[in-house]
Enzyme design. Sequence first.
Site, PDB file in Angstrom:
ATOM      1  N   GLY A 129       0.824  -1.199   0.000  1.00  0.00           N
ATOM      2  CA  GLY A 129       0.000   0.000   0.000  1.00  0.00           C
ATOM      3  C   GLY A 129       0.859   1.249   0.000  1.00  0.00           C
ATOM      4  O   GLY A 129       2.018   1.215   0.421  1.00  0.00           O
TER       5      GLY A 129
ATOM      6  N   GLN B 139       3.104   9.890   1.092  1.00  0.00           N
ATOM      7  CA  GLN B 139       4.404   9.220   1.122  1.00  0.00           C
ATOM      8  C   GLN B 139       5.255   9.540  -0.091  1.00  0.00           C
ATOM      9  O   GLN B 139       6.457   9.317  -0.085  1.00  0.00           O
ATOM     10  CB  GLN B 139       4.211   7.702   1.222  1.00  0.00           C
TER      11      GLN B 139
ATOM     12  N   CYS C 212       5.863  -0.401   6.868  1.00  0.00           N
ATOM     13  CA  CYS C 212       5.498   0.798   6.127  1.00  0.00           C
ATOM     14  C   CYS C 212       6.692   1.213   5.285  1.00  0.00           C
ATOM     15  O   CYS C 212       7.823   1.206   5.765  1.00  0.00           O
ATOM     16  CB  CYS C 212       5.137   1.917   7.111  1.00  0.00           C
ATOM     17  N   LEU C 213       6.440   1.568   4.029  1.00  0.00           N
ATOM     18  CA  LEU C 213       7.549   1.955   3.144  1.00  0.00           C
ATOM     19  C   LEU C 213       8.251   3.215   3.647  1.00  0.00           C
ATOM     20  O   LEU C 213       9.393   3.470   3.268  1.00  0.00           O
ATOM     21  CB  LEU C 213       7.031   2.164   1.716  1.00  0.00           C
TER      22      LEU C 213
ATOM     23  N   HIS D  81      -4.413   1.625   7.566  1.00  0.00           N
ATOM     24  CA  HIS D  81      -3.045   2.152   7.563  1.00  0.00           C
ATOM     25  C   HIS D  81      -2.903   3.296   6.551  1.00  0.00           C
ATOM     26  O   HIS D  81      -2.375   4.362   6.867  1.00  0.00           O
ATOM     27  CB  HIS D  81      -2.079   0.996   7.232  1.00  0.00           C
ATOM     28  N   GLU D  82      -3.402   3.075   5.330  1.00  0.00           N
ATOM     29  CA  GLU D  82      -3.231   4.090   4.276  1.00  0.00           C
ATOM     30  C   GLU D  82      -4.106   5.322   4.528  1.00  0.00           C
ATOM     31  O   GLU D  82      -3.672   6.455   4.275  1.00  0.00           O
ATOM     32  CB  GLU D  82      -3.541   3.496   2.899  1.00  0.00           C
TER      33      GLU D  82
ATOM     34  N   HIS E 119      -2.469   7.593   6.923  1.00  0.00           N
ATOM     35  CA  HIS E 119      -1.441   8.440   6.284  1.00  0.00           C
ATOM     36  C   HIS E 119      -2.050   9.748   5.781  1.00  0.00           C
ATOM     37  O   HIS E 119      -1.450  10.814   5.916  1.00  0.00           O
ATOM     38  CB  HIS E 119      -0.808   7.722   5.088  1.00  0.00           C
TER      39      HIS E 119
HETATM   40 ZN    ZN Z   1       2.615   3.344   5.543  1.00  0.00          ZN
END
Ligand code: ZN
Length: 168
Positions: A46, A51, A93-94, A135-136, A139
């Site tokens: 995701g 991000q 998480c990236l 999660h997304e 963000h």
């Molecule tokens: Zn993330």
Amino acid sequence: MARLTIFTYPAEVLRTKSRMVSAVDNEIGRLIDDMAETMYAAPGVGLAANQVGVLKRVVVIDVSYVDGEPNLIALVNPEIVECVGEAVNEEGCLSFPSIKEDIKRAACVAVRALDRDGRPVEIRADGLLATALQHEIDHLDGVSLIDKVSFLKRRMIHRQLSKDKSAG
Ligand code: ZN
């Protein structure tokens, strides 16, 4: 399509709330394509627009590509309209490379959004997809993994990522 740079903690964009998208136009379509390419290349399940430094309410998710056919979900202005139950799952998480943490969230969610053609969609999900959606969407509100853990864990993550950075 183009691969975008993923901002990592403690980048300010990760703490900034994204704005609603007023029109799902070609520019948003291109953003979705670029975000999808960036997510698959990372690889991740995701990615939220914050991000990649774009403060628009757009997320891409694919929780099935790991062991199946690609199944991209791209959502514009996603909103959680229902939460049921509780589940604790390990998340990465990236924007927090090498960090894995157990996070408590709703077990099932219903999400309303627009798809890449601007049509309203509603998704009901449990398991990994429910986790990824929450999660997304976090963000987009400037909330990331580090805000969901205890004070002690937060300090450990901060120290680890600062160390990684100074080590190059
Ligand atoms: Zn993330």
